[in-house]
Write a protein that holds these residues in place. Structure first.
Motif, PDB file in Angstrom:
ATOM      1  N   VAL A 244       0.914  -1.012   0.009  1.00  0.00           N
ATOM      2  CA  VAL A 244       0.011  -0.102  -0.194  1.00  0.00           C
ATOM      3  C   VAL A 244       0.902   1.190   0.011  1.00  0.00           C
ATOM      4  N   VAL A 245       1.745   1.373   0.853  1.00  0.00           N
ATOM      5  CA  VAL A 245       2.614   2.552   1.251  1.00  0.00           C
ATOM      6  C   VAL A 245       3.764   2.825   0.064  1.00  0.00           C
ATOM      7  N   THR A 246       4.640   1.608   0.038  1.00  0.00           N
ATOM      8  CA  THR A 246       5.903   1.785  -0.551  1.00  0.00           C
ATOM      9  C   THR A 246       5.589   1.511  -1.946  1.00  0.00           C
ATOM     10  N   ARG A 247       5.001   0.431  -2.408  1.00  0.00           N
ATOM     11  CA  ARG A 247       5.147   0.267  -4.006  1.00  0.00           C
ATOM     12  C   ARG A 247       3.823   0.488  -4.507  1.00  0.00           C
ATOM     13  N   ARG A 248       2.800   0.711  -3.763  1.00  0.00           N
ATOM     14  CA  ARG A 248       1.555   1.281  -4.281  1.00  0.00           C
ATOM     15  C   ARG A 248       1.089   0.257  -5.450  1.00  0.00           C
ATOM     16  N   ASP A 249       0.934  -0.932  -5.172  1.00  0.00           N
ATOM     17  CA  ASP A 249       0.728  -1.730  -5.908  1.00  0.00           C
ATOM     18  C   ASP A 249      -0.851  -2.223  -5.918  1.00  0.00           C
TER      19      ASP A 249
ATOM     20  N   VAL B 281      -7.197  -7.337  -0.159  1.00  0.00           N
ATOM     21  CA  VAL B 281      -8.427  -6.851   0.504  1.00  0.00           C
ATOM     22  C   VAL B 281      -9.415  -7.907   0.249  1.00  0.00           C
ATOM     23  N   THR B 282      -9.585  -8.496  -0.818  1.00  0.00           N
ATOM     24  CA  THR B 282     -10.742  -9.657  -1.062  1.00  0.00           C
ATOM     25  C   THR B 282     -10.180 -10.761  -0.317  1.00  0.00           C
TER      26      THR B 282
ATOM     27  N   VAL C 122      -4.333   6.939   3.555  1.00  0.00           N
ATOM     28  CA  VAL C 122      -5.736   7.032   3.675  1.00  0.00           C
ATOM     29  C   VAL C 122      -6.285   5.573   3.578  1.00  0.00           C
ATOM     30  N   LEU C 123      -5.661   4.924   2.523  1.00  0.00           N
ATOM     31  CA  LEU C 123      -6.047   3.794   2.034  1.00  0.00           C
ATOM     32  C   LEU C 123      -5.529   2.745   3.139  1.00  0.00           C
ATOM     33  N   LEU C 124      -4.419   2.893   3.545  1.00  0.00           N
ATOM     34  CA  LEU C 124      -3.882   1.862   4.508  1.00  0.00           C
ATOM     35  C   LEU C 124      -4.779   1.856   5.850  1.00  0.00           C
ATOM     36  N   SER C 125      -5.016   2.965   6.187  1.00  0.00           N
ATOM     37  CA  SER C 125      -5.890   3.053   7.672  1.00  0.00           C
ATOM     38  C   SER C 125      -7.353   2.715   7.210  1.00  0.00           C
TER      39      SER C 125
ATOM     40  N   ARG D  99     -13.518   5.668  -3.375  1.00  0.00           N
ATOM     41  CA  ARG D  99     -12.731   6.929  -2.927  1.00  0.00           C
ATOM     42  C   ARG D  99     -11.525   6.668  -2.330  1.00  0.00           C
ATOM     43  N   ASP D 100     -11.503   5.829  -1.153  1.00  0.00           N
ATOM     44  CA  ASP D 100     -10.036   5.473  -0.546  1.00  0.00           C
ATOM     45  C   ASP D 100      -9.193   4.916  -1.490  1.00  0.00           C
ATOM     46  N   LEU D 101      -9.619   4.105  -2.347  1.00  0.00           N
ATOM     47  CA  LEU D 101      -8.661   3.269  -3.145  1.00  0.00           C
ATOM     48  C   LEU D 101      -7.912   4.453  -3.930  1.00  0.00           C
ATOM     49  N   ARG D 102      -8.816   5.481  -4.536  1.00  0.00           N
ATOM     50  CA  ARG D 102      -8.061   6.606  -5.395  1.00  0.00           C
ATOM     51  C   ARG D 102      -7.346   7.459  -4.545  1.00  0.00           C
TER      52      ARG D 102
END
Ligand SMILES: Nc1nc2c(ncn2[C@@H]2O[C@H](COP(=O)(O)OP(=O)(O)OP(=O)(O)O)[C@@H](O)[C@H]2O)c(=O)[nH]1
Ligand SMILES: [Mg+2]
Length: 1103
Positions: A308-313, A321-322, A340-343, A331-334
């Protein structure tokens, strides 16, 4: 309010076993308020998106601006796991300046969440709060917070992080371990002593206590923090996740088909997974395998951060997630910020509130589980033995233990602090949305008013008197506005027994109340206005504390934290409230911080003085630790724990309590005055007495002028002084106390007070039953004093102690060296049984002691208190009743008083003695001449006090005098790059580095240093600026230190002249301090402002 309704909370308040009262404790900035945000969000009070950013419990503006908590505040939360729980949560500040707020929070709780920053580890305040929790007998659980920093900032691998976390746990456990062993040892000694005394008392040797209760046998397994015991949570409050190994054990037991109890035992520790054999094996480290914790727990989190944070893959994230079965909003994904996505993901996957709250409910005790030990601690009245308390009082112990909400149970409530709220914030004054009917009603009312006004206007034209009629309404409006702005105080309290109801009649017991002074056989119905420290009042209003809001309640059952309104008239800072007058006041809170920073405040406009006075009074009530006082000079002085605290108090005064502009002086720095043994070397480190004294003549001249007529000073420093009416003569000598003795006296102030109290009681022929443990402590204190006062001059000194001072408990001693005078010992509480031969108290004994008290309260250097000085009274001649009979004995006095005294040069001894006895003879004959003539100098006792005080001051001046400076200790954490700058700031401010070490596993250095308080103002800011915010020190008062330079020093030898010049005023720090104090107090300052009143010349010969 959010999800949980008030009715629900009221219902939960009645289920005592399902209540948890807890506080969050930690070093400053370790994330307490952020964690509290997550817990608050779980109840829907704030949005979970804002959790961690809002810092909801930091409700003050300055708390938000500075980013630190300054007041502890409480909130009630609801949590369900099978059972429903009510959690009364108190967030506390971590900054040292506000540690008194921690004390007030800890007292009301049964448990604590101790938060530790995963990077910084155990810090000074962490140790302090662990000790505070320990002293109050409350059970802690641990949250290791900011794990994300290990990944993002330190970039540790999961394996390294595991080792790092292990070290932190070790550190925390080391602190609790040391607390535990000291307590166990103490307890064992106590039990031994009690068992012994019961043996001797009964003669039969009943063995009541378990002798075997030693260190080895005592169960300490509950004490330590360990993930497998379920009392540790790993978290990142800012990212909203946290877990205990329970959760992972559950998760994997299904996946891997291993029982969760097995996983629980092996997830933390030296275990690894043997994939082939599908078995968990021991010895991961020796075999070089990944420990289970790394493989099953940390690796998951690390890969989440990586994706999520380092590679943003994106793809990988979606897959994760699934597979975890979570739902993430698009909207968090984007969102551009990966955090934000991480939390969003992590707070669903491993919600920190779930982990922390379930641990709290499981591991922390409910109010009903209060231990007998804690109850006795809370109930002990000063130094009294528990069993010497009145019977009714002792019976209340049962009420504490029962913690019952029955009608018959006595109400016992403790108020730990008073806090101010705006009257607007009170629920009864709060604006609530109007219902439809109310709106209609108001419209109707407005219409009527309008019609009336029109009618009135018409008639006003005819009637002139209306203006007069208008006046009262205008006035009443004004008072209503004033009423609106009034500060209301709410008592921060907890119910320990019974049900507190609105309108109930209760007793408010001050901290100094003593139930044994109660007249026999009185009950709650009696009105007892005459009992000191007790008031009777009606409970005005009760509140549920919900962070920034208050909700009104009608009753609060036992075990709950609450707010009580309308108590400001009865309670200053803390109090006990009960329906039973025999309830003892709770033991005072133990504050870790010493208030030391003082400023004088005054209003900008002198006419606003009354407002300031009122404001200061309110501030005093609202802050557990601030003190306000009026000095002899008439200045209003504010005493605070440190710079940040001072700032907050001043802000409070300006904006809340006084609401006027005020100006504060520069901080007033406290000093102490002392005498030392004559130094062996001079200012240029040469042996004394070898050089030629250049300015000898100059000095001798000064010596003579120092003492006025009638004061005799011999060369050994014995000062003899006669009262104006020539009736009494006292001879006093000042002797420096060894440093250890001064420290002992300082550390044992409470014991000295108890001894003093005992003596006072004995004076009135009463006895005070002192608790066995305190007696032992006194005995130990005495033995320690004896062992530190060795040598010829101190022979028998401990037995001859007359008084301690100033204020009867300070770090100075008055010694009775008067020949033939045996007075009751200050240690008489230890000799109860022995009943030694009757010692007589001479008339006016008290005057001598009072003179000593006055002399030690303000010394001759700059009227600051003395410290570490012993005044030995060697002669005390009275010529009152039987002048002739006494005369002989007095002659002996002055000759035999010598042996005990410190004499530097023996040779001059005898000679001087004769001189002094001769002089006392002379004064005596004078007194005889004055005979029985009418005394024109006022009451004799007063004269004696004054004479004694003066004698002490001159005796003090006859010795080498020194100032003592207050010292702070501080621990500074800094990285290697900024280390140099930290040192530079420290040395500029005369700080001294004690220790420097590297913090394991990080690139941080910890520097321990001491720093004079006088040089500390702005220190924290300067360090922060110079190191770009990387190091921020916390200053804690530590001790007093003698400033080695002599403020009265003038150069006397050739070398000194060469080195310092003729005036030598450039480098004398002590002199600067002393003059600054004298100037502030309006005392005479000897200073030459302009030496040569001519234009400066160039002394070159060529011109
Ligand atoms: N990286 C990281 N930062 C955090 C975490 N928790 C809190 N912080 C940050 O640490 C700082 C201090 O947080 P607070 O919650 O105010 O700390 P506190 O313990 O309440 O501080 P005091 O009340 O002043 O003692 C803030 O800037 C937070 O954003 C965390 O889990 N990870
Ligand atoms: Mg905080």
């Amino acid at each position: 309010m959010g999800h949980t309704s008030l009715e629900k909370i009221i219902a939960l308040q009645k289920k005592t076993p399902h209540i948890r009262n807890l506080c969050i404790l930690a070093h400053v900035d370790h994330g307490k308020t952020t964690l509290a945000d997550c817990l608050v969000a779980s109840n829907g009070i704030i949005s979970s998106r804002l959790a961690g950013k809002l810092r909801y419990l930091d409700s003050r503006e300055d708390e938000q601006i500075r980013g630190i908590t300054m007041k502890s505040s409480a909130i009630s939360l609801h949590y369900t796991t099978g059972n429903e729980y009510l959690i009364n949560l108190i967030d506390s500040p971590g900054h040292v300046d506000f540690s008194s707020e921690v004390s007030t929070a800890v007292r009301l709780c049964d448990g604590a969440i101790v938060v530790v920053d995963a990077v910084e580890g155990v810090c000074p305040q962490t140790q302090v709060v662990l000790r505070q929790a320990w002293l109050e007998n409350i059970r802690p659980v641990l949250v290791i917070n900011k794990i994300d920093r290990l990944i993002v900032e330190l970039k540790l691998t999961s394996q390294e992080a595991y080792t790092h976390l292990q070290k932190i746990l070790e550190q925390v456990n080391a602190v609790t371990g040391s607390l535990f062993t000291s307590k166990v040892l103490e307890e064992r000694a106590e039990k031994d002593a009690e068992a012994q005394s019961s043996c001797t008392e009964n003669g039969s040797g009943d063995q009541v206590y378990d002798w075997s209760a030693g260190l080895e046998e005592t169960d300490d397994s509950d004490l330590y923090f360990s993930p497998d015991r379920g009392n540790v949570v790993f978290a990142s409050a800012i990212d909203g996740w946290g877990f205990s190994i329970h959760q992972f054990a559950e998760m994997y037991s299904q996946k891997m088909g291993i029982r969760s109890s097995v996983l629980l035992k092996t997830l933390w520790g030296d275990f690894y997974l043997n994939a082939k054999a599908k078995k968990i094996m021991k010895g991961a480290q020796s075999k070089g395998k990944k420990p289970l914790f790394v493989q099953l727990v940390l690796d998951n989190i690390w890969s989440m951060y990586d994706a999520v944070v380092t590679r943003r893959d994106k793809e990988k994230v979606e897959k994760m997630v699934t597979s975890l079965g979570l739902k993430v909003m698009s909207r968090d994904l984007r969102h551009s910020d990966p955090k934000v996505l991480l939390s969003a993901i992590c707070s669903q996957w491993l919600p920190v509130s779930q982990a922390v709250l379930s641990m709290v409910c499981e591991k922390l005790p409910s109010p009903a589980e209060i231990s007998a030990e804690r109850v006795e601690k809370l109930m002990s009245v000063g130094a009294r033995r528990f069993d010497s308390l009145p019977e009714q009082t002792q019976e209340l112990k049962k009420a504490f233990l029962d913690c019952s909400a029955d009608e018959t149970a006595p109400v016992i409530v403790f108020v730990s602090k008073m806090f101010a709220v705006d009257s607007k914030a009170l629920p009864q004054n709060k604006q609530r949305p109007l219902t439809q009917e109310e709106i209609a009603q108001r419209r109707e009312q407005a219409r009527q008013r309008h019609a009336e006004r029109q009618a009135a206007n018409q008639s006003a034209e005819t009637l002139k008197g209306t203006e007069l009629n208008m006046l009262p309404t205008a006035l009443s409006v004004k008072t209503a506005v004033e009423e609106d702005n009034k500060e209301h105080f709410v008592a921060f309290a907890r119910v320990y027994s019974g049900v507190l109801r609105k309108g109930q009649k209760v007793f408010v017991l001050g901290p100094k109340y003593d139930p044994s002074l109660l007249p026999e056989g009185c009950s709650a119905a009696d009105v007892l206005p005459s009992v000191p420290h007790m008031a009777c009042c009606t409970v005005d209003s009760l509140y549920l504390l919900m962070g920034r809001e208050l909700e009104e309640l009608d009753e609060v059952p036992t075990g709950n934290v609450l707010g009580i309104g309308g108590m400001e008239e009865f309670i200053l800072k803390s109090a006990t409230i009960s329906t039973s007058p025999s309830c003892p006041p709770f033991t005072p809170l133990n504050f870790e911080a010493t208030p030391i920073v003082r400023v004088a405040v005054e209003p900008k406009h002198p006419s606003e003085m009354p407002k300031l006075v009122r404001g200061m009074r309110l501030l005093n009530q609202a802050d557990p630790c601030a003190e306000v006082l009026i000095q002899e000079t008439g200045e209003h002085v504010l005493v605070t724990a440190g710079e940040v605290h001072l700032q907050r108090c001043l802000d409070d005064l300006r904006e809340r309590f006084a609401k006027i502009e005020i100006s504060a002086s520069k901080p007033i720095i406290p000093f102490r005055e002392t005498v030392i043994r004559p130094p062996k070397v001079d200012m240029v480190n040469e042996d004394m007495g070898k050089q030629q004294k250049v300015a000898v003549i100059h000095q001798v001249k000064e010596e003579q002028t120092k003492y006025p007529e009638g004061v005799q000073v011999d060369s050994t420093g014995l000062v003899t002084l006669t009262t104006p009416n020539k009736m009494a003569t006292v001879g006093v000598r000042a002797i420096p106390l060894p440093e250890e003795v001064t420290r002992l006296l300082e550390d044992n102030v409470e014991l000295i007070r108890t001894m003093e109290q005992f003596s006072l009681f004995a004076w009135e022929d009463k006895t005070l039953d002192i608790n066995q443990k305190i007696l032992e402590n006194i005995q130990e204190f005495k033995v320690k004093l004896e062992s530190n006062l060795q040598g010829r001059k101190w022979r028998g000194a401990v037995e001859r102690i007359w008084a301690f001072g100033p204020r009867r408990c300070g770090p100075n001693i008055l010694l009775n060296s008067v020949e033939g005078y045996r007075r009751p010992s200050v240690w008489q509480c230890l000799e109860r049984e022995k009943e030694t031969e009757k010692a007589e108290i001479r008339d006016f004994d008290n005057s001598i002691a009072s003179g000593f008290q006055l002399a030690t309260l303000s010394g001759p250097m700059c009227e600051e208190p003395l410290m570490g000085v012993c005044f030995s009274v060697e002669t005390w001649d009275m010529k009152l009743s039987a002048p002739l009979a006494q005369q002989d004995s007095i002659d002996e006095d002055s000759q035999t008083a010598e042996p005990n005294i410190d004499n530097q040069n023996e040779s001059s001894d005898t000679h001087e003695t004769n001189a002094s006895s001769a002089s006392s003879n002379r004064s005596r004959s004078g007194a005889e001449a004055a005979g029985s003539s009418v005394d024109c100098y006022g009451p004799f006792s007063g004269q004696l006090i004054a004479a004694m005080k003066e004698a002490c001051r001159y005796a003090f001046q006859a010795k080498p005098q020194r100032l003592m400076a207050a010292m702070y200790t501080c621990e500074i954490m800094a990285t290697a790059e900024v280390l140099g700058r930290v040192y530079a700031v420290l040395s500029k401010r005369e700080g001294r580095v004690l220790q420097e070490e590297m913090k394991e596993g990080t690139d941080m250095f910890i520097i321990k240093a001491v720093l004079p308080v006088a040089e500390s103002f702005g220190f924290a800011d300067e360090i922060r600026k110079r190191t770009s915010g990387l190091a921020s020190p916390q200053l804690v008062f530590s001790h007093w230190e003698v400033i080695s330079s002599d403020p009265f020093w003038v150069p006397t030898t050739e070398e000194e002249y060469l080195h310092f010049g003729e005036k030598a005023d450039s480098s004398n720090q002590a002199l600067k301090y002393m003059n600054a104090v004298r100037r502030r107090k309006g005392l005479y300052v000897e200073e030459k402002i302009v030496e040569h009143a001519e234009k400066q010349r160039t002394l070159s010969k060529n011109k």
